[in-house]
Scaffold this motif. Structure first.
Motif, PDB file in Angstrom:
ATOM      1  N   UNK A  33       4.167   0.688 -10.946  1.00 18.19           N
ATOM      2  CA  UNK A  33       3.885   1.670  -9.896  1.00 18.19           C
ATOM      3  C   UNK A  33       2.471   2.207 -10.083  1.00 18.19           C
ATOM      4  N   UNK A  34       1.820   2.574  -8.980  1.00 17.63           N
ATOM      5  CA  UNK A  34       0.477   3.134  -9.123  1.00 17.63           C
ATOM      6  C   UNK A  34       0.533   4.494  -9.805  1.00 17.63           C
ATOM      7  N   UNK A  35      -0.524   4.822 -10.515  1.00 13.73           N
ATOM      8  CA  UNK A  35      -0.649   6.132 -11.147  1.00 13.73           C
ATOM      9  C   UNK A  35      -1.237   7.103 -10.132  1.00 13.73           C
ATOM     10  N   UNK A  36      -1.055   8.378 -10.366  1.00 13.43           N
ATOM     11  CA  UNK A  36      -1.514   9.374  -9.410  1.00 13.43           C
ATOM     12  C   UNK A  36      -3.026   9.314  -9.202  1.00 13.43           C
ATOM     13  N   UNK A  37      -3.790   9.007 -10.246  1.00 14.05           N
ATOM     14  CA  UNK A  37      -5.238   8.911 -10.047  1.00 14.05           C
ATOM     15  C   UNK A  37      -5.597   7.744  -9.126  1.00 14.05           C
TER      16      UNK A  37
END
Length: 138
Positions: A7-11
């Protein structure tokens, strides 16, 4: 069976939301308001009540933001922005507002952006702060 992709990270999500979007600089707020931009404050009441308000900003809780701005929604705020209007979202530090502006662009507000650094960057510049909101939309 292979593992799902990470999953993508928040940054990464924030970077994607800001890609190709010019964030408004805090020093540009007075000029933006003078040209008719809609400045929307989505900070929590706890933060707003302690830190103050940007004069000219409209407070709309993040939970109902899209419903209050969507031109086709029966819950739309009176005198809300048109899809072609400049809409600038502000939060505490410019992260939450990035995601809110992204969601508004997805809704059709193609000029929606946010305030770089949020209210705190605005306040650090010594720009005007009011004790009460200019307008609160519930």
């Amino acid at each position: 069976m292979s593992a799902p992709p990470p999953s993508p990270r928040i940054d990464e999500i924030l970077a994607q939301a800001r890609d190709g979007v010019a964030q408004l600089e805090p020093a540009e707020v007075p000029a933006a308001l003078a040209r008719g931009a809609h400045l929307i404050d989505v900070r929590s009441a706890v933060t707003r009540d302690v830190e103050g308000h940007v004069p000219g900003a409209v407070v709309i809780e993040r939970l109902v933001l899209e419903w209050r701005l969507d031109p086709s929604a029966p819950w739309r705020m009176e005198d809300g922005p048109a899809l072609d209007d400049e809409v600038v979202v502000l939060c505490n530090e410019g992260y939450h507002s990035t995601l809110a502006a992204r969601d508004l662009r997805d809704l059709g507000f193609h000029r929606a952006t946010d305030l770089r650094g949020g209210f705190r960057a605005y306040h650090r510049l010594g720009l005007p702060v009011a004790g009460a909101p200019t307008r609160y939309v519930d």
